[in-house]
Design a protein around this motif. Structure first.
Motif, PDB file in Angstrom:
ATOM      1  N   THR A 366      29.364  36.852  41.904  1.00 42.50           N
ATOM      2  CA  THR A 366      29.386  35.387  41.830  1.00 42.50           C
ATOM      3  C   THR A 366      30.818  34.885  41.834  1.00 42.50           C
ATOM      4  N   GLU A 367      30.978  33.592  42.069  1.00 39.61           N
ATOM      5  CA  GLU A 367      32.321  32.986  42.113  1.00 39.61           C
ATOM      6  C   GLU A 367      33.030  33.103  40.770  1.00 39.61           C
ATOM      7  N   ALA A 368      32.260  33.102  39.679  1.00 39.95           N
ATOM      8  CA  ALA A 368      32.865  33.187  38.347  1.00 39.95           C
ATOM      9  C   ALA A 368      33.553  34.528  38.121  1.00 39.95           C
ATOM     10  N   MET A 369      33.183  35.565  38.884  1.00 43.91           N
ATOM     11  CA  MET A 369      33.786  36.883  38.716  1.00 43.91           C
ATOM     12  C   MET A 369      35.106  37.018  39.454  1.00 43.91           C
ATOM     13  N   LYS A 371      38.872  36.163  40.114  1.00 42.25           N
ATOM     14  CA  LYS A 371      40.029  35.599  39.417  1.00 42.25           C
ATOM     15  C   LYS A 371      41.178  35.447  40.400  1.00 42.25           C
TER      16      LYS A 371
END
Length: 527
Positions: A366-369, A371
């Motif tokens: 996902t995009e949250a992973m 950085k």
């Protein structure tokens, strides 16, 4: 003459496990410093406005691959010269240093210190002697504090594996469980080989200890296998030499001599010499003849050589077995080494843009992973303060569209060629809301078509017979278009009214006592 002190708190500190504080005496007054240097003392140096100062220190001392910086000692003269070259750093650095001393002394003792009105020499002497008492240099402590902030998760994981709670590094001064910077540096200086702190920040994993040992085993096996034939040929040559072969006569070599020579070679190769393998004497006779031909003698072998030949063939079988057992491992290791070398070559020429942190038991990314790792090493910035005041009344009355207002605040400014972002703050002090209630918006204009955030304003209590003094403000952070860089552009405040009261006569007036201040700062940030 040294003074004598009766410390009535010593027994209590010993019972609680608290270390003795460091006493500081100035003008017959006494202050007490914590026994260990807390990491929090250096927090003021890492505030956002001091990024340039930290960059200067890293440039002066050099950034190491592991804990801290390459050098411990700060060349203060070089540092002062570099700071003085950037005037915006001087006041920020002084504020940060005062903050460090306040953290070190605590609020009450800091006020007591200020009341004593110490001179600059007192500050310098306190800093120099205090860091000497703590057993760390200024450069070393700043380097360690920078390392802790960059690699905190790795530090916490490594110390947890040694039953040490890393959060104790950030405890306040005087806490009995505090781990000071000196002790933290000792703990981080000798981590195990597989410690997270020893791994590169870019995520490229080196070989582990197990990988290194397996590679050494493979190398030793390869040397052993390739050297068996050489060892045996040398043994045959030695046997021929011992039998005193003459160049012009035939000599009979006994089987016992050859057997003894072969056993010596087998012992060197760490293999058993007596292996039951039947082979004809013709093969052994041919090998002896080859060895003798190199020494240019004539050799005749008339002996029962079967035991020696059996040893030779047995050792050849050992070689074949070792080769077969290690073939699969060798192929896999070579493939892994080839892939690692390829990745290392790619990584050496690459710039890290992002990192993917994948939690355990996760199938989808996902995009949250993801950085973002993009950053500018030493970002440039340029700040300009613009002030103006109207020479006559300038009224804001437009309700249909934004207009430049006040007109005197429209300024021309050079946009740096490296600027990718601009921060603009404008304050209009002493404007008058007149003749009726007034509501509206302010915004910035940079160039012809770059506009800032709309900021709303309104007035209450204004009638046809009175006026209200207003202070108005608008601010925003804008992206600088590529076409605008390296050119001169106009910067202005724009206004628009949405209400002019029931009479329709309300307005906002800038006049000779109105002051407009525009603070504009261009920055170089990652795109």
């Amino acid at each position: 003459m040294a003074s004598r002190v009766i410390d009535l708190d010593a027994a209590r500190r010993e019972a609680l496990g608290e270390p003795d504080p460091i006493r500081v005496i100035l003008m017959r007054q006494e202050w007490k410093l914590p026994a260990e240097l807390p990491a929090a003392v250096l927090d003021p140096l890492f505030e956002g406005e001091l990024d340039d100062l930290i960059a200067l220190l890293v440039d002066l001392l050099g950034e190491g691959d592991g804990e801290g910086l390459n050098k411990d000692d700060v060349d203060f003269l070089a540092l002062v010269r570099r700071v003085a070259a950037k005037p915006q750093l001087v006041s920020a650095t002084l504020r940060a240093l005062r903050g460090c001393f306040e953290q070190l002394l605590g609020p009450e003792q800091w006020q007591k210190w200020l009341d004593a009105r110490p001179g600059l020499n007192a500050y310098l002497l306190l800093g120099k002697t205090a860091w000497a008492e703590y057993g760390v240099s200024l450069g070393g402590s700043i380097g360690l504090a920078l390392f802790l902030r960059r690699r905190w998760e790795d530090v916490e994981a490594d110390l947890a594996g040694r039953d040490v709670d890393a959060r104790r590094i950030w405890l306040p001064a005087g806490h009995p469980q505090l781990i000071g910077l000196r002790r933290a540096r000792v703990l981080l200086r000798s981590p195990p080989p597989d410690a997270a702190c020893k791994q590169p920040r870019e995520g490229r994993q080196p070989w582990s200890t197990s990988d290194e040992l397996l590679a050494l085993v493979l190398e030793e096996l390869s040397v052993l296998a390739s050297g068996l034939r050489t060892e045996l040929r040398t043994a045959v040559k030695e046997a021929a030499a011992k039998s005193k072969v003459a160049a012009s006569i035939g000599v009979t070599i006994t089987a016992s001599e050859l057997r003894r020579a072969v056993k010596e070679a087998a012992a060197k190769a760490k293999a058993k010499a007596k292996i039951a393998v039947d082979v004809s004497a013709t093969q052994l006779r041919r090998q002896v003849a080859e060895a003798a031909a190199k020494a240019k003698p004539k050799v005749r072998v008339d002996a029962d050589t079967k035991p020696a030949v059996r040893a030779i063939e047995g050792l050849n079988k050992v070689k074949a077995t070792l080769k077969a057992d290690t073939k699969d491992f060798t192929d896999k290791l070579k493939k892994a080494a080839s892939q690692a070398a390829g990745l290392a070559a790619i990584a050496a020429k690459s710039i890290a843009l992002a990192r993917v942190d994948i939690p355990p038991s996760t199938g989808a990314i996902t995009e949250a992973m993801i950085k973002d790792l993009r950053r500018v090493a030493n970002p440039r910035r340029e700040r300009t303060l613009l002030t103006s005041s109207p020479g006559a009344n300038n009224d804001l009355t437009s309700t249909s569209a934004y207009v430049d207002w006040p007109a005197v605040a429209v300024k021309s400014i050079a946009v740096p060629s490296w600027a990718t972002q601009v921060k603009i703050v404008s304050t209009i002090a002493g404007a008058l809301a007149s003749f009726d209630l007034v509501d509206g918006f302010l915004r910035h204009r940079l160039g012809a078509a770059t506009f800032g955030q709309e900021t709303r304003f309104d007035t209450n209590g204004v009638t046809a017979s009175n006026q209200a003094d207003k202070t108005m403000l608008t601010a925003d952070t804008l992206t600088v278009p590529a076409s605008m860089r390296g050119t001169k552009q106009q910067v202005a405040v724009q206004g628009k009214l949405t209400l002019r009261g029931s009479s329709g006569n309300g307005l906002v007036r800038a006049y000779t006592s109105t002051t407009i201040v525009t603070d504009i700062e261009f920055l170089e940030v990652a795109a």
